[in-house]
Design an enzyme around this catalytic site. Structure first.
Site, PDB file in Angstrom:
ATOM      1  N   LYS B 104       1.100  -0.949   0.136  1.00 57.81           N
ATOM      2  CA  LYS B 104       0.044   0.102  -0.359  1.00 57.81           C
ATOM      3  C   LYS B 104       0.811   1.428   0.276  1.00 57.81           C
ATOM      4  O   LYS B 104       1.831   1.575   1.157  1.00 57.81           O
ATOM      5  CB  LYS B 104      -0.721  -0.370   1.227  1.00 57.81           C
ATOM      6  CG  LYS B 104      -1.963   1.463   1.416  1.00 57.81           C
ATOM      7  CD  LYS B 104      -2.344   1.490   2.483  1.00 57.81           C
ATOM      8  CE  LYS B 104      -3.193   2.410   3.291  1.00 57.81           C
ATOM      9  NZ  LYS B 104      -3.987   3.280   4.538  1.00 57.81           N
ATOM     10  N   GLY B 165      -8.119   9.039   9.729  1.00 56.50           N
ATOM     11  CA  GLY B 165      -8.405   9.111  11.034  1.00 56.50           C
ATOM     12  C   GLY B 165      -9.930   9.683  11.739  1.00 56.50           C
ATOM     13  O   GLY B 165      -9.589  10.110  12.753  1.00 56.50           O
ATOM     14  N   ALA B 191      -9.743   5.499   3.553  1.00 54.70           N
ATOM     15  CA  ALA B 191      -9.757   6.569   4.728  1.00 54.70           C
ATOM     16  C   ALA B 191     -11.331   7.426   4.816  1.00 54.70           C
ATOM     17  O   ALA B 191     -11.125   7.665   3.982  1.00 54.70           O
ATOM     18  CB  ALA B 191      -8.257   7.838   4.313  1.00 54.70           C
ATOM     19  N   GLY B 192     -11.278   7.757   6.352  1.00 52.94           N
ATOM     20  CA  GLY B 192     -11.874   8.436   6.173  1.00 52.94           C
ATOM     21  C   GLY B 192     -13.787   7.662   7.185  1.00 52.94           C
ATOM     22  O   GLY B 192     -14.717   8.841   7.491  1.00 52.94           O
ATOM     23  N   THR B 214      -8.704   3.352  11.553  1.00 57.84           N
ATOM     24  CA  THR B 214      -9.328   3.760  13.152  1.00 57.84           C
ATOM     25  C   THR B 214     -10.789   3.577  13.416  1.00 57.84           C
ATOM     26  O   THR B 214     -11.372   3.569  14.696  1.00 57.84           O
ATOM     27  CB  THR B 214      -9.212   4.892  12.894  1.00 57.84           C
ATOM     28  OG1 THR B 214      -7.810   6.014  12.400  1.00 57.84           O
ATOM     29  CG2 THR B 214      -9.399   6.008  14.206  1.00 57.84           C
TER      30      THR B 214
END
Lengths: 66, 262
Positions: B104, B165, B191-192, B214
């Protein structure tokens, strides 16, 4: 000789190999990857890879991350 | 996986789960593993860092708890702010994982937003593809950049839904849709995502998968949230495959008008 491992100075006897270093650090059985002066040293070459004064060594492993 | 669906194929390998999880911010390796199992994910990201030379050698390492034989390990380049560091990190990861080519790529722009540094990401992607890596690339939700990364040869393009995050959800679904319309490689929102509905929204847009860390790790009960995410991704995927009804401004009665007796 003095080498630098993960940014820390270390003393090793002259003629020491990368395998000697990993043994001294108790990392022989650990899943790690090693760079010597920014060049990766494949695991198969750890035994024969000699070290020299002022070598810069990075030893990394996998940790938690996203 | 539903019988109407096909597996997610990344770099020649099929995955039944369209959820990819992280391994950061967990209270323990065991909690991480429990969440991984509950999530049903088959791929998990890891970070590459210096061995702590003074650490307790009796502690297991992450890859002893989360087995590379059982799960696809996705090493990331988190913490890299330029192409050179990212490429170097990927090469270390490949050595660490015995020649494993899947990585990644994320090259960050600044610490406050953790937004991708797109110019450095493009440079790193080119170099890694040339070096034989299978690159899953974290990027902004810019449709032109996403296409460019696909053309470079990345095996999956992973636009952010919101900052890493942040848990703010899919902030620009229209951009994600534009990316999807042009894409020939899997598009994975990375993400998000903050909660299950965010993951479902990503999948309902037609994304091929969702990557999150997260949202699970910082939930009050990470293992339960992992299970919620598994179901949200599956539900969103099925809704996408089913094809949603059109939106209308006004009502449309579900019960027939004919046959009323009053």
């Amino acid at each position: 000789m003095q080498i630098h491992v993960n940014g820390e100075a270390m003393q090793l006897p002259d003629g020491a190999t990368l395998m000697d270093l990993l043994a001294a650090l108790k990392l022989l059985d650990a899943r790690v990857a090693v760079e010597l002066n920014q060049e990766i040293v494949p695991r198969s070459r750890h035994t024969e890879q000699g070290l020299q004064d002022q070598d810069q060594i990075e030893i990394v492993h996998a940790i938690g991350g996203g | 996986m539903n019988s109407h669906d096909t597996p997610l194929n990344i770099a020649g390998r099929d995955y039944q789960s369209r959820l990819i999880v992280g391994s950061g911010k967990y209270a323990s390796f065991q909690q991480n593993l429990d969440a991984l199992v509950a999530s049903g994910a088959e791929m998990i990201t890891v970070a590459i860092r210096r061995v702590n030379l003074g650490q307790n050698k009796d502690e297991p390492s992450l890859l002893e708890v989360i087995s590379p034989e059982k799960y696809t390990i996705l090493p990331n380049t988190a913490g890299c702010y330029n192409a050179a560091d990212a490429v170097r990190t990927c090469r270390m990861a490949r050595e660490l994982l015995d020649g494993h080519k899947l990585v990644k790529l994320e090259v960050l722009g600044d610490q406050k937003t953790l937004y991708p540094n797109v110019t450095e990401t493009l440079i790193a992607a080119e170099e890694l593809v040339k070096d034989g890596f299978d690159v899953m690339v974290y990027t902004s939700d810019d449709p032109l950049i996403a296409k460019r990364l696909e053309e470079i040869g990345c095996v999956a393009v992973m636009p952010l839904g919101a900052p890493i995050g942040s848990g703010l959800g899919i902030r620009n679904p229209y951009n994600i849709r534009m990316i999807l319309e042009n894409a020939k490689v899997p598009i994975i929102v990375d993400a998000g995502v903050g909660t299950a509905s965010d993951a479902a929204i990503a999948m309902e847009l037609g994304c091929d998968g969702v990557l999150m860390n997260t949202a699970i790790a910082e939930a009050k009960n990470p293992v339960l949230m992992a299970s919620a995410m598994k179901q949200a991704v599956a539900a969103g995927r099925e809704a996408w495959l089913a094809g949603r009804m059109p939106r209308r401004l006004y009502a449309s009665a579900s019960s027939p008008i004919d046959g009323t007796f009053f």
